[in-house]
Design a protein around this motif. Structure first.
Motif, mmCIF file in Angstrom:
data_model
loop_
_atom_site.group_PDB
_atom_site.id
_atom_site.type_symbol
_atom_site.label_atom_id
_atom_site.label_comp_id
_atom_site.label_asym_id
_atom_site.label_seq_id
_atom_site.Cartn_x
_atom_site.Cartn_y
_atom_site.Cartn_z
ATOM 1 N N UNK A 59 0.809 -1.212 0.000
ATOM 2 C CA UNK A 59 0.000 0.000 0.000
ATOM 3 C C UNK A 59 0.845 1.265 0.000
ATOM 4 N N UNK A 60 1.982 1.234 0.670
ATOM 5 C CA UNK A 60 2.802 2.436 0.821
ATOM 6 C C UNK A 60 4.016 2.413 -0.095
ATOM 7 N N UNK A 61 4.191 3.518 -0.773
ATOM 8 C CA UNK A 61 5.331 3.732 -1.659
ATOM 9 C C UNK A 61 6.011 5.029 -1.268
ATOM 10 N N UNK A 62 7.216 5.206 -1.752
ATOM 11 C CA UNK A 62 7.856 6.508 -1.654
ATOM 12 C C UNK A 62 7.506 7.315 -2.898
ATOM 13 N N UNK A 63 7.097 8.543 -2.679
ATOM 14 C CA UNK A 63 6.902 9.491 -3.764
ATOM 15 C C UNK A 63 8.075 10.469 -3.709
ATOM 16 N N UNK A 64 8.923 10.410 -4.731
ATOM 17 C CA UNK A 64 10.101 11.269 -4.791
ATOM 18 C C UNK A 64 9.770 12.449 -5.709
ATOM 19 N N UNK A 65 10.073 13.646 -5.246
ATOM 20 C CA UNK A 65 9.652 14.864 -5.937
ATOM 21 C C UNK A 65 10.865 15.732 -6.227
ATOM 22 N N UNK A 66 11.061 16.059 -7.497
ATOM 23 C CA UNK A 66 12.084 17.019 -7.889
ATOM 24 C C UNK A 66 11.461 18.396 -8.040
ATOM 25 N N UNK A 67 12.162 19.436 -7.628
ATOM 26 C CA UNK A 67 11.601 20.789 -7.608
ATOM 27 C C UNK A 67 12.596 21.805 -8.164
ATOM 28 N N UNK A 68 12.073 22.998 -8.426
ATOM 29 C CA UNK A 68 12.932 24.163 -8.612
ATOM 30 C C UNK A 68 13.099 24.844 -7.261
ATOM 31 N N UNK A 69 14.292 25.336 -7.012
ATOM 32 C CA UNK A 69 14.579 25.965 -5.721
ATOM 33 C C UNK A 69 14.766 27.475 -5.829
ATOM 34 N N UNK A 70 14.620 28.026 -7.023
ATOM 35 C CA UNK A 70 14.890 29.459 -7.210
ATOM 36 C C UNK A 70 13.615 30.292 -7.273
ATOM 37 N N UNK A 71 12.439 29.670 -7.119
ATOM 38 C CA UNK A 71 11.180 30.411 -7.238
ATOM 39 C C UNK A 71 10.493 30.610 -5.890
ATOM 40 N N UNK A 72 10.768 29.724 -4.959
ATOM 41 C CA UNK A 72 10.150 29.785 -3.630
ATOM 42 C C UNK A 72 11.023 28.939 -2.701
ATOM 43 N N UNK A 73 10.566 28.719 -1.494
ATOM 44 C CA UNK A 73 11.412 28.037 -0.511
ATOM 45 C C UNK A 73 11.332 26.525 -0.686
ATOM 46 N N UNK A 74 12.392 25.959 -1.237
ATOM 47 C CA UNK A 74 12.461 24.518 -1.461
ATOM 48 C C UNK A 74 13.843 24.005 -1.083
ATOM 49 N N UNK A 75 13.879 22.807 -0.513
ATOM 50 C CA UNK A 75 15.152 22.183 -0.145
ATOM 51 C C UNK A 75 15.736 21.350 -1.283
ATOM 52 N N UNK A 76 14.942 21.124 -2.341
ATOM 53 C CA UNK A 76 15.466 20.368 -3.474
ATOM 54 C C UNK A 76 14.644 19.143 -3.782
ATOM 55 N N UNK A 77 15.123 17.977 -3.344
ATOM 56 C CA UNK A 77 14.421 16.710 -3.576
ATOM 57 C C UNK A 77 13.719 16.299 -2.288
#
Length: 360
Positions: A11-29
């Motif tokens: 039932x449980x999986x990991x959802x890995x998310x890639x983001x942009x870090x230059x538009x708002x506050x994000x740590x990355x992955x």
């Protein structure tokens, strides 16, 4: 491949998310624990200080994640040790992408291959025993332009993608209106990729993403600038255009930004996103002869829809709205392919790429 699917009874999986870090506050992955039945989710872990890891790919052992770091002339490609149980990501190393703004990344047992958008090039890296990246083995620079002077002033490589049999790597070039097909030699060093042929796409289309259907005999190409969709037969390694359709109507004057295309796991339906002024996802039924007909088009409940991923059981579709900072969770009817809003979303800064992996 950029999206990893592993169907099982869990039932449980990991959802890995890639983001942009230059538009708002994000740590990355980010790594989320995600229940594919209840749709409950919780942040599990993240990187810190990683620049614009917009696109990701996971190795088949599920213990290394590779990402682009889209940062103009300072762009890199990174390798991370990945511990699925905890979601921990520890950087192994990074290498210069040797081309500005890498925007897509794939891997197999031997190599990591990157498409550099602004650089108009493809870079091939080898893998060390621990999964870290070698120095680049090969850099291929595309040349040319097309009719859209604002967007096609030079080559813009937008994707690299393995053929199902891994004999070839396909590369879409938005700037030159071509699909490049390279023979793939995993141990070929500076001749890992050798050009076999190019396929011309209608001028001004801007080829962006493609997908093979599960049986490997049809190819579907999404064009960013015109939001058109080309269907090709792919038999005995020969590419032949058999249908041209679109995400928009002929009289539509809205600005387009077609982004991502992918199949349901059963191969019966094809989905495609369009940004610009549209902000839609379109559902196509796929017939046995490869042809498509549109069965639904709905708003993405956000702005800038990029990548999306269909859950391992085919029941849900998660869509990343980059500009409105959310991931919308749609219920998917496995019989009709139609999408309906579940009312659930993940609020996260500038999401771009979504990858499901096993959590062990």
């Amino acid at each position: 491949m950029a999206v990893c699917m592993n169907a099982s009874a869990q039932d449980n999986y990991n959802l890995v998310i890639g983001t942009y870090t230059n538009a708002c506050e994000s740590k990355g992955i980010y790594v989320y624990d995600f229940n594919v039945n209840t749709l409950s989710f919780k942040e599990k872990n993240s990187t810190d200080g990683v620049i614009n890891p917009s696109y990701l790919t996971v190795n088949k052992e599920n213990n290394v994640i590779y990402s682009v770091n889209e940062n103009g002339d300072k762009s890199n490609v990174s390798a991370f040790k990945y511990t699925p149980s905890s979601g921990k990501l520890q950087q192994l190393n990074k290498r210069d992408s040797e081309g500005a703004d890498p925007c897509y990344i794939i891997n197999d047992d031997k190599n990591v291959i990157v498409a550099n958008y602004t650089g108009g090039s493809i870079t091939v890296f080898g893998k060390k025993n621990d999964g870290s990246l070698t120095d680049s083995k090969q850099v291929i620079k595309h040349k040319g332009n097309s009719v859209n002077k604002d967007r096609q002033e030079k080559a813009h490589v937008h994707m690299v993608y393995f053929s199902p049999d891994k004999k070839y790597v396909f590369s879409n070039d938005l700037g030159t209106d071509k699909i490049y097909i390279y023979k793939y030699n995993p141990d070929g060093d500076d001749k890992t990729l050798v050009l076999k042929e190019t396929i011309d796409v209608k001028a001004g289309s801007g080829p962006r993403h493609l997908a093979f259907n599960p049986n490997g005999i049809f190819i579907y190409l999404l064009n960013e600038l015109t939001a058109s969709l080309n269907v090709y037969s792919y038999i005995n390694d020969k590419v032949e255009l058999i249908q041209e359709t679109s995400l928009t109507t002929k009289d539509c004057t809205d600005a387009n930004g077609a982004a991502h295309i992918s199949f349901s796991n059963d191969g019966k339906y094809l989905y495609a996103t369009n940004r610009g002024e549209a902000n839609t996802i379109t559902v196509f039924k796929v017939h046995s002869n490869g042809m498509l007909n549109q069965v639904q088009q709905i708003g993405t409940m956000g702005e800038g829809p990029r990548n999306f991923v269909i859950g391992p059981a085919d029941n849900y579709l998660l869509l990343a709205n980059q500009n409105s900072n959310n991931i919308i969770i749609f219920k998917r009817d496995k019989t009709t392919g139609l999408l309906t809003d579940t009312g659930k979303k993940i609020d996260i800064c500038s999401p771009v790429c979504l990858v499901f992996t096993p959590n062990k």
